[in-house]
Motif scaffolding. Structure first.
Motif, short mmCIF file in Angstrom:
data_model
loop_
_atom_site.label_atom_id
_atom_site.label_comp_id
_atom_site.label_asym_id
_atom_site.label_seq_id
_atom_site.Cartn_x
_atom_site.Cartn_y
_atom_site.Cartn_z
N PHE A 1 41.55 40.65 33.60
CA PHE A 1 40.58 41.59 33.71
C PHE A 1 39.40 40.98 32.98
O PHE A 1 39.38 40.06 32.03
CB PHE A 1 40.91 42.68 32.76
CG PHE A 1 42.14 43.20 33.19
CD1 PHE A 1 43.45 42.81 32.82
CD2 PHE A 1 42.20 44.63 34.19
CE1 PHE A 1 44.62 43.38 33.41
CE2 PHE A 1 43.56 44.91 34.43
CZ PHE A 1 44.65 44.49 34.00
N TRP A 2 37.96 41.57 33.43
CA TRP A 2 36.88 41.37 32.80
C TRP A 2 36.35 42.66 32.52
O TRP A 2 36.26 43.66 33.22
CB TRP A 2 35.83 40.51 33.50
CG TRP A 2 36.03 39.02 33.36
CD1 TRP A 2 36.56 38.24 34.52
CD2 TRP A 2 35.51 38.28 32.36
NE1 TRP A 2 36.24 37.09 33.86
CE2 TRP A 2 35.87 36.93 32.59
CE3 TRP A 2 34.97 38.57 31.33
CZ2 TRP A 2 35.60 35.81 31.94
CZ3 TRP A 2 34.67 37.57 30.40
CH2 TRP A 2 34.91 36.17 30.69
N TYR B 1 35.64 44.00 36.73
CA TYR B 1 36.66 43.39 37.86
C TYR B 1 37.97 43.06 37.36
O TYR B 1 38.12 42.90 36.16
CB TYR B 1 35.96 41.95 38.53
CG TYR B 1 35.01 42.07 39.86
CD1 TYR B 1 33.59 42.06 39.52
CD2 TYR B 1 35.59 42.26 41.18
CE1 TYR B 1 33.06 42.43 40.74
CE2 TYR B 1 35.02 42.70 42.08
CZ TYR B 1 33.40 42.51 41.89
OH TYR B 1 32.62 42.60 43.10
N PHE B 2 39.11 43.19 38.22
CA PHE B 2 40.27 42.54 37.64
C PHE B 2 40.87 42.13 38.84
O PHE B 2 40.55 42.17 40.06
CB PHE B 2 41.06 43.79 37.07
CG PHE B 2 41.38 44.93 38.09
CD1 PHE B 2 40.49 45.91 38.28
CD2 PHE B 2 42.57 45.37 38.68
CE1 PHE B 2 40.71 47.15 39.07
CE2 PHE B 2 42.91 45.85 39.49
CZ PHE B 2 42.00 47.06 39.70
N GLY C 1 54.24 46.20 33.12
CA GLY C 1 53.07 46.48 33.05
C GLY C 1 52.52 47.02 31.85
O GLY C 1 53.08 47.15 30.60
N PRO C 2 51.49 47.82 31.63
CA PRO C 2 50.98 48.38 30.13
C PRO C 2 51.80 49.37 29.69
O PRO C 2 51.71 49.75 28.61
CB PRO C 2 49.52 49.13 30.70
CG PRO C 2 49.25 48.47 32.02
CD PRO C 2 50.46 48.36 32.71
N ASN C 3 52.85 49.94 30.43
CA ASN C 3 53.81 50.90 29.76
C ASN C 3 54.61 50.08 28.60
O ASN C 3 54.73 50.82 27.48
CB ASN C 3 54.87 51.16 30.84
CG ASN C 3 54.32 52.01 31.91
OD1 ASN C 3 52.99 52.57 31.74
ND2 ASN C 3 55.01 52.69 32.49
N GLY D 1 49.86 49.71 43.71
CA GLY D 1 50.73 48.44 43.41
C GLY D 1 50.42 47.55 42.24
O GLY D 1 50.99 46.79 41.83
N TYR D 2 49.23 47.77 41.66
CA TYR D 2 48.79 47.10 40.45
C TYR D 2 48.17 48.05 39.42
O TYR D 2 48.04 49.31 39.55
CB TYR D 2 47.71 46.02 40.93
CG TYR D 2 46.45 46.72 41.85
CD1 TYR D 2 46.57 46.21 43.10
CD2 TYR D 2 45.48 47.37 41.28
CE1 TYR D 2 45.34 47.00 43.85
CE2 TYR D 2 44.39 47.72 41.99
CZ TYR D 2 44.52 47.62 43.32
OH TYR D 2 43.43 48.25 44.05
N GLN D 3 48.02 47.56 38.30
CA GLN D 3 47.77 48.64 37.22
C GLN D 3 46.11 48.31 36.98
O GLN D 3 45.65 47.14 36.68
CB GLN D 3 48.43 47.97 35.81
CG GLN D 3 49.93 48.19 36.18
CD GLN D 3 50.56 49.31 35.66
OE1 GLN D 3 49.81 50.17 35.14
NE2 GLN D 3 51.73 49.58 35.93
N LYS D 4 45.47 49.39 36.71
CA LYS D 4 44.04 49.59 36.34
C LYS D 4 44.08 50.15 35.17
O LYS D 4 44.68 51.22 34.78
CB LYS D 4 43.11 50.04 37.23
CG LYS D 4 41.82 50.15 36.95
CD LYS D 4 41.03 51.11 37.98
CE LYS D 4 39.65 51.39 37.29
NZ LYS D 4 38.80 52.12 38.46
N VAL D 5 43.57 49.40 34.02
CA VAL D 5 43.39 49.61 32.61
C VAL D 5 41.92 50.12 32.26
O VAL D 5 41.00 49.27 32.23
CB VAL D 5 44.11 48.83 31.51
CG1 VAL D 5 43.94 49.32 30.46
CG2 VAL D 5 45.39 48.28 32.09
#
Lengths: 116, 113
Positions: free
Chosen positions: A33-34, A47-48, A99-101, B97-101
Motif C-alpha cells: 500500500f501507499w 494506491y494498493f 488479512g487485516p483480521n 477478493g482483496y483487502q482495502k485498509v
C-alpha cells in the motif's frame, strides 16, 4: 521481524519533475500500500497492490501512478510533481492468510517529500 | 470524503487522567485496527477487533468495536507520558477478493507529566 524499507527519508523536488518513491519489503507479502499523511487528514490511501503487476486505485489516486514488477517492491510515481503533493508518504505491506483480521500492516518510516 | 472520522483531533491532558477517542464511519468493516505512531516512524499496531461488540484490553487501554461494526472507541485509563502519540484507527473492507485498509483522521494525544 518484517522490514519495510523506503529508499529516502527526505526528498526535495521541483514542480514538474518526475519523482519515484521506492518501497521494499522482505517478508514475501502479497499486499502493498501507499498512503500519504497530512495533518488532520490521517493516512489517505493512494494506491494498493495485491499481487505482482496488479494495482488498484485507492481514495486519492489522481496525480500518482504505481509499479509492482516484483513482489517485494512497490514504487509510487509522481509523473509531474506539484506543490500540493508535498506530504509524508508511507508504504505498508500485509501478508495474505487472514488479512487485516489477524495481521497488522507493517509500515516503513516514511518519506517526507517537499515540492517547491 | 474521509471514510473514518476520529474525535477529538487533539487532546492534551495531565498524567493520571482518563480519556476516550472515537472512530466513526457509515461503512461496515470486516475488522478494525488501532495504531499508534510516534514522530519519525510509521504506525505500529496496538489491537485488531473483528466481532461486533467485541472489547479488548491491553493493559490500561480498552478497545471496543461497535455492535454494527461501523465504529470503535479507545479508552485509556490513568494516562502516562509514554502514551503520547498519534492514534489512528483503520478499517478493513473486503473488496473483490482483496483487502482495502482505510485510516481515520487521527487523534494527537499529549500527556503532560
Amino acid at each position: 521481524d518484517v522490514k519495510v524499507t523506503q529508499s529516502s527519508r527526505y526528498l526535495v523536488k521541483r514542480t514538474g519533475e518526475k519523482v519515484f518513491l521506492e518501497c521494499v519489503q522482505d517478508m514475501d507479502h502479497e499486499n502493498m500500500f501507499w498512503y500519504r499523511q497530512d495533518p488532520g487528514l490521517g493516512l489517505r490511501l493512494i494506491y494498493f497492490s495485491y499481487d505482482v503487476k496488479m494495482k488498484e486505485k485507492g481514495d486519492i489516486p489522481e496525480g500518482y501512478s504505481v509499479s509492482r514488477e516484483k513482489k517485494e517492491r512497490f514504487s509510487l510515481i509522481l509523473e509531474s510533481a506539484s506543490t500540493n503533493q508535498t506530504s509524508m508518504y508511507l508504504c505498508a505491506s500485509l501478508g495474505q492468510g487472514n488479512g487485516p483480521n489477524n495481521s497488522p500492516l507493517h509500515f516503513g518510516n516514511g518519506t517526507r517529500l517537499t515540492v517547491t | 470524503t474521509q471514510l473514518l472520522e476520529q474525535s477529538p483531533q487533539f487532546l492534551s491532558i495531565q498524567e493520571g487522567e482518563n480519556l476516550t477517542v472515537y472512530c466513526n464511519s457509515s461503512s461496515v468493516f470486516s475488522s478494525l485496527q488501532w495504531y499508534r505512531q510516534e514522530p519519525g516512524e510509521g504506525p505500529v499496531l496496538l489491537v485488531t477487533v473483528v466481532t461486533g461488540g467485541e472489547v479488548k484490553k491491553l493493559k490500561r487501554l480498552t478497545f471496543q468495536f461497535g455492535d454494527a461494526r461501523k465504529d470503535s472507541s479507545l479508552h485509556i485509563t490513568a494516562a502516562q507520558p509514554g502514551d503520547t502519540g498519534l492514534y489512528l484507527c483503520a478499517g478493513a473492507l473486503n473488496s473483490g477478493g482483496y483487502q482495502k485498509v482505510t485510516f481515520g483522521t487521527g487523534t494527537k494525544l499529549q500527556v503532560i507529566p
